[in-house]
Design a protein around this motif. Sequence first.
Motif, PDB file in Angstrom:
ATOM      1  N   THR A  52       5.178   5.531 -15.641  1.00 36.71           N
ATOM      2  CA  THR A  52       6.302   6.345 -16.073  1.00 36.71           C
ATOM      3  C   THR A  52       6.218   6.563 -17.587  1.00 36.71           C
ATOM      4  O   THR A  52       5.641   5.730 -18.292  1.00 36.71           O
ATOM      5  CB  THR A  52       7.644   5.650 -15.746  1.00 36.71           C
ATOM      6  N   PRO A  53       6.802   7.627 -18.119  1.00 37.11           N
ATOM      7  CA  PRO A  53       7.396   8.758 -17.381  1.00 37.11           C
ATOM      8  C   PRO A  53       6.342   9.665 -16.739  1.00 37.11           C
ATOM      9  O   PRO A  53       6.650  10.481 -15.894  1.00 37.11           O
ATOM     10  CB  PRO A  53       8.158   9.512 -18.465  1.00 37.11           C
ATOM     11  N   MET A 103       6.441   9.205  -5.145  1.00 32.58           N
ATOM     12  CA  MET A 103       6.127   8.310  -4.038  1.00 32.58           C
ATOM     13  C   MET A 103       6.012   6.891  -4.555  1.00 32.58           C
ATOM     14  O   MET A 103       5.678   6.665  -5.726  1.00 32.58           O
ATOM     15  CB  MET A 103       4.798   8.722  -3.399  1.00 32.58           C
ATOM     16  N   PRO A 104       6.306   5.853  -3.748  1.00 35.16           N
ATOM     17  CA  PRO A 104       6.143   4.459  -4.188  1.00 35.16           C
ATOM     18  C   PRO A 104       4.669   4.163  -4.446  1.00 35.16           C
ATOM     19  O   PRO A 104       3.792   4.601  -3.703  1.00 35.16           O
ATOM     20  CB  PRO A 104       6.671   3.654  -2.996  1.00 35.16           C
ATOM     21  N   PHE A 105       4.401   3.411  -5.515  1.00 32.90           N
ATOM     22  CA  PHE A 105       3.024   3.093  -5.867  1.00 32.90           C
ATOM     23  C   PHE A 105       2.611   1.772  -5.242  1.00 32.90           C
ATOM     24  O   PHE A 105       3.326   0.781  -5.329  1.00 32.90           O
ATOM     25  CB  PHE A 105       2.855   3.029  -7.389  1.00 32.90           C
ATOM     26  N   ASP A 129       2.359  14.396 -13.273  1.00 34.72           N
ATOM     27  CA  ASP A 129       3.772  14.261 -12.948  1.00 34.72           C
ATOM     28  C   ASP A 129       3.882  13.379 -11.700  1.00 34.72           C
ATOM     29  O   ASP A 129       3.221  13.644 -10.685  1.00 34.72           O
ATOM     30  CB  ASP A 129       4.371  15.633 -12.663  1.00 34.72           C
ATOM     31  N   PRO A 130       4.684  12.315 -11.725  1.00 41.04           N
ATOM     32  CA  PRO A 130       4.794  11.447 -10.544  1.00 41.04           C
ATOM     33  C   PRO A 130       5.139  12.209  -9.271  1.00 41.04           C
ATOM     34  O   PRO A 130       4.714  11.815  -8.178  1.00 41.04           O
ATOM     35  CB  PRO A 130       5.906  10.463 -10.934  1.00 41.04           C
ATOM     36  N   ALA A 131       5.875  13.311  -9.393  1.00 40.12           N
ATOM     37  CA  ALA A 131       6.251  14.089  -8.212  1.00 40.12           C
ATOM     38  C   ALA A 131       5.055  14.779  -7.577  1.00 40.12           C
ATOM     39  O   ALA A 131       5.121  15.195  -6.408  1.00 40.12           O
ATOM     40  CB  ALA A 131       7.314  15.126  -8.584  1.00 40.12           C
ATOM     41  N   SER A 179      -4.719  -1.387 -12.548  1.00 33.29           N
ATOM     42  CA  SER A 179      -5.552  -1.333 -11.354  1.00 33.29           C
ATOM     43  C   SER A 179      -6.497  -0.135 -11.412  1.00 33.29           C
ATOM     44  O   SER A 179      -6.209   0.890 -12.032  1.00 33.29           O
ATOM     45  CB  SER A 179      -4.684  -1.224 -10.099  1.00 33.29           C
ATOM     46  N   ARG A 180      -7.608  -0.274 -10.713  1.00 33.97           N
ATOM     47  CA  ARG A 180      -8.512   0.865 -10.514  1.00 33.97           C
ATOM     48  C   ARG A 180      -8.120   1.527  -9.214  1.00 33.97           C
ATOM     49  O   ARG A 180      -7.980   0.857  -8.185  1.00 33.97           O
ATOM     50  CB  ARG A 180      -9.959   0.379 -10.478  1.00 33.97           C
ATOM     51  N   VAL A 181      -7.910   2.838  -9.244  1.00 32.77           N
ATOM     52  CA  VAL A 181      -7.338   3.531  -8.100  1.00 32.77           C
ATOM     53  C   VAL A 181      -8.103   4.809  -7.785  1.00 32.77           C
ATOM     54  O   VAL A 181      -8.812   5.369  -8.633  1.00 32.77           O
ATOM     55  CB  VAL A 181      -5.851   3.892  -8.350  1.00 32.77           C
ATOM     56  N   SER A 182      -7.935   5.244  -6.559  1.00 30.41           N
ATOM     57  CA  SER A 182      -8.297   6.602  -6.151  1.00 30.41           C
ATOM     58  C   SER A 182      -6.982   7.328  -5.903  1.00 30.41           C
ATOM     59  O   SER A 182      -6.216   6.938  -5.022  1.00 30.41           O
ATOM     60  CB  SER A 182      -9.151   6.572  -4.882  1.00 30.41           C
ATOM     61  N   LEU A 183      -6.714   8.365  -6.688  1.00 30.64           N
ATOM     62  CA  LEU A 183      -5.411   9.026  -6.663  1.00 30.64           C
ATOM     63  C   LEU A 183      -5.592  10.503  -6.337  1.00 30.64           C
ATOM     64  O   LEU A 183      -6.438  11.187  -6.935  1.00 30.64           O
ATOM     65  CB  LEU A 183      -4.708   8.837  -8.013  1.00 30.64           C
ATOM     66  N   ARG A 184      -4.814  10.974  -5.388  1.00 33.83           N
ATOM     67  CA  ARG A 184      -4.810  12.408  -5.033  1.00 33.83           C
ATOM     68  C   ARG A 184      -3.501  13.021  -5.512  1.00 33.83           C
ATOM     69  O   ARG A 184      -2.429  12.443  -5.316  1.00 33.83           O
ATOM     70  CB  ARG A 184      -4.957  12.583  -3.526  1.00 33.83           C
ATOM     71  N   TYR A 185      -3.592  14.214  -6.130  1.00 32.18           N
ATOM     72  CA  TYR A 185      -2.387  14.848  -6.675  1.00 32.18           C
ATOM     73  C   TYR A 185      -2.492  16.366  -6.586  1.00 32.18           C
ATOM     74  O   TYR A 185      -3.578  16.939  -6.412  1.00 32.18           O
ATOM     75  CB  TYR A 185      -2.152  14.404  -8.121  1.00 32.18           C
TER      76      TYR A 185
END
Length: 295
Positions: free
Chosen positions: A32-33, A1-3, A48-50, A9-15
């Motif tokens: 990346t990668p 997905m586009p970031f 994994d970015p996916a 940056s400080r982020v909240s990331l769901r994966y």
Amino acid sequence: MPFAASRGSRVSLRYRTSDGLTDVVGHLEALTPRVIVRPKSGDHIEIDPADVVSVRELSHRPVRNSEIRALEHAAALAWPGTEQHWQDGWLLRAGSGHTSRANSAVPLLFSSSTEALSEIVSWYTARGLQPWLALPERLLPIKAPGVKPTRVLVRDLSPAPPASGVALAATPDGQWLRVYERDVPPGILTAVVDGTLAFATVGAAVGRGAVTNAPDGIRWLGVSCVRVAESARRQGLALEVFAALSAWGAEQGATRTYVQVLDDNAPARSLYGSLGFELHHRQRYVRADSLVLHA
């Protein structure tokens, strides 16, 4: 997905994981990668970015609601329009429709709530203006997406020698107005409440500085109206304007500085990122009458 966030940056990331969805809050170290996030405690996490479902950029450090309210108070005094009115904890600003900041109501006191929306609509309607609300995130439970999403970026301000070659004045002269180009009357540009202003000019570049106090005692420098004529860009003039206003602000006793940048203004975000500015909070504009009708 586009970031929607950049490295650092400080982020909240769901994966996704083999056990389902999970979340992590931390600083983004790589895209990346593999996506690498380093939480406040513990080892870094590689993803994994996916598998990334969503990413939300957060303030560079945890920020309390009271800090957001205090900074917004100083910023409202620095760009107050030509008429102000307090309504149940909201500061209503009017400036003949010139600029969103000078013609919007902002919730500055803890007592501000949505119960005042009808009065806000009436106040702006009586002046022939649209009843816009300037809504800092987290201060009120209003879910409407709004328009003009804006980042409020901050950094510390240290004393510095005055910048040579940059002219500073208390009011914008003809040269300043020609470079600025926007159709904003001088009365709006020179309006300030309990503060002081400086207008910087160097060649074909200009900027505005306003020093005001926040209720928590912090004295802020707000930098705005930075503009460089197209023929003079990429010559470092914007940096000279900012350096001159920063030195002036420090002389006025300011210890921190802020800028307000639209999300889609990539050149400005890049400029202020190179100067060490970090995300403090976000803001957006919402029509008060649409909320009243919805209610």
